[in-house]
Design a protein around this motif. Structure first.
Motif, PDB file in Angstrom:
ATOM      1  N   VAL A 161      44.119  16.411 -41.834  1.00 44.13           N
ATOM      2  CA  VAL A 161      44.568  15.754 -40.833  1.00 44.13           C
ATOM      3  C   VAL A 161      43.684  15.585 -39.844  1.00 44.13           C
ATOM      4  O   VAL A 161      42.913  16.024 -39.463  1.00 44.13           O
ATOM      5  N   TYR A 162      43.795  14.162 -39.354  1.00 49.89           N
ATOM      6  CA  TYR A 162      42.742  13.422 -38.708  1.00 49.89           C
ATOM      7  C   TYR A 162      43.841  13.494 -37.339  1.00 49.89           C
ATOM      8  O   TYR A 162      45.049  13.058 -37.034  1.00 49.89           O
ATOM      9  N   SER A 163      42.948  13.985 -36.210  1.00 51.45           N
ATOM     10  CA  SER A 163      43.768  13.386 -34.931  1.00 51.45           C
ATOM     11  C   SER A 163      42.919  12.060 -34.900  1.00 51.45           C
ATOM     12  O   SER A 163      41.953  11.395 -34.798  1.00 51.45           O
ATOM     13  N   SER A 172      46.046   9.937 -24.922  1.00 53.54           N
ATOM     14  CA  SER A 172      46.049  11.422 -26.573  1.00 53.54           C
ATOM     15  C   SER A 172      46.110  10.804 -26.880  1.00 53.54           C
ATOM     16  O   SER A 172      46.420   9.651 -27.352  1.00 53.54           O
ATOM     17  N   PHE A 173      45.031  11.401 -28.669  1.00 52.19           N
ATOM     18  CA  PHE A 173      45.591  11.519 -29.281  1.00 52.19           C
ATOM     19  C   PHE A 173      46.573  11.587 -30.722  1.00 52.19           C
ATOM     20  O   PHE A 173      47.370  12.223 -30.367  1.00 52.19           O
ATOM     21  N   ALA A 174      47.083  11.227 -31.370  1.00 50.60           N
ATOM     22  CA  ALA A 174      47.661  11.258 -32.844  1.00 50.60           C
ATOM     23  C   ALA A 174      47.413  12.197 -33.666  1.00 50.60           C
ATOM     24  O   ALA A 174      46.701  11.931 -34.230  1.00 50.60           O
ATOM     25  N   GLN A 175      48.343  12.813 -34.475  1.00 56.88           N
ATOM     26  CA  GLN A 175      47.848  13.867 -35.290  1.00 56.88           C
ATOM     27  C   GLN A 175      48.753  13.435 -36.992  1.00 56.88           C
ATOM     28  O   GLN A 175      49.514  12.794 -36.700  1.00 56.88           O
ATOM     29  N   ASP A 188      47.736  17.999 -27.764  1.00 58.66           N
ATOM     30  CA  ASP A 188      47.190  16.187 -27.467  1.00 58.66           C
ATOM     31  C   ASP A 188      45.390  17.267 -27.426  1.00 58.66           C
ATOM     32  O   ASP A 188      45.390  17.051 -26.306  1.00 58.66           O
ATOM     33  N   GLN A 189      44.601  16.474 -27.820  1.00 60.37           N
ATOM     34  CA  GLN A 189      43.576  16.560 -26.719  1.00 60.37           C
ATOM     35  C   GLN A 189      43.453  14.872 -26.543  1.00 60.37           C
ATOM     36  O   GLN A 189      44.421  13.625 -26.421  1.00 60.37           O
ATOM     37  N   GLU A 190      42.821  15.065 -25.674  1.00 63.69           N
ATOM     38  CA  GLU A 190      42.772  13.929 -24.754  1.00 63.69           C
ATOM     39  C   GLU A 190      40.997  13.139 -24.119  1.00 63.69           C
ATOM     40  O   GLU A 190      40.460  13.450 -24.271  1.00 63.69           O
ATOM     41  N   ALA A 192      42.644   7.853 -32.232  1.00 57.19           N
ATOM     42  CA  ALA A 192      42.789   7.203 -30.365  1.00 57.19           C
ATOM     43  C   ALA A 192      43.445   6.645 -31.425  1.00 57.19           C
ATOM     44  O   ALA A 192      43.666   5.441 -31.699  1.00 57.19           O
TER      45      ALA A 192
END
Length: 163
Positions: free
Chosen positions: A107-109, A10-13, A3-5, A111
């Protein structure tokens, strides 16, 4: 896949899709695959939101019409419809189901700060399938609780017939 931080965590997808002009999202980790509409085998006496079943590489998978399940305007699935095949956890173990939607979006990440609980709008069973709301690109996306949605459709469908 990491996950990106950022400072907020962390971001949820989420995979987002459109159904009757509204945008919904589901956790990407629940999505097994995305298929074009290829028809289903109708099962007699099943609720109207269960379109039937499809054979997915030897596994018989129930297919849910999200429009009908949510009481949205009807539209027969056609060549532009998409089946999102999901794997969920129910009281009876893991289940695979297909959900028919109008189109897949992105598809989105997202926050954690951009995900908010659903407001109290009345005590309906279907509201429980909307887990939260996400602000994505200046629009609201309803994030679905797939475990609850699928369980409510396939675990005890006889309880849903008399709507």
């Amino acid at each position: 896949m990491a996950d990106q931080e950022d400072g907020a965590g962390s971001f949820a997808q989420f995979l987002t899709f459109v159904c009757a002009g509204e945008e919904y999202g589901v956790a990407i980790l629940c999505v097994q695959e995305i298929k074009g509409w290829d028809g289903v085998t109708r099962v007699p006496y099943s609720p109207n939101y269960l379109l039937g079943v499809m054979n997915l590489r030897g596994v018989i998978v129930p297919v849910i019409d999200l429009r009908t399940r949510f009481g949205l305007p009807a539209r027969a699935p056609d060549s532009s419809s998409v089946v999102i095949v999901v794997r969920v956890h129910t009281d009876n173990g893991e289940k695979t189901a297909g959900i028919v939607v109008d189109a897949v979006s992105e598809v989105y990440s997202v926050a954690p700060d951009n995900i908010k609980p659903t407001p109290e709008l009345g005590a309906t069973a279907d509201r429980a399938c909307v887990q939260s709301l996400a602000s994505i690109d200046e629009k609201m996306v309803m994030l679905l609780d797939l475990d609850r949605l699928v369980a409510s459709c396939i675990a005890a469908p006889e309880a849903q017939v008399s709507r």
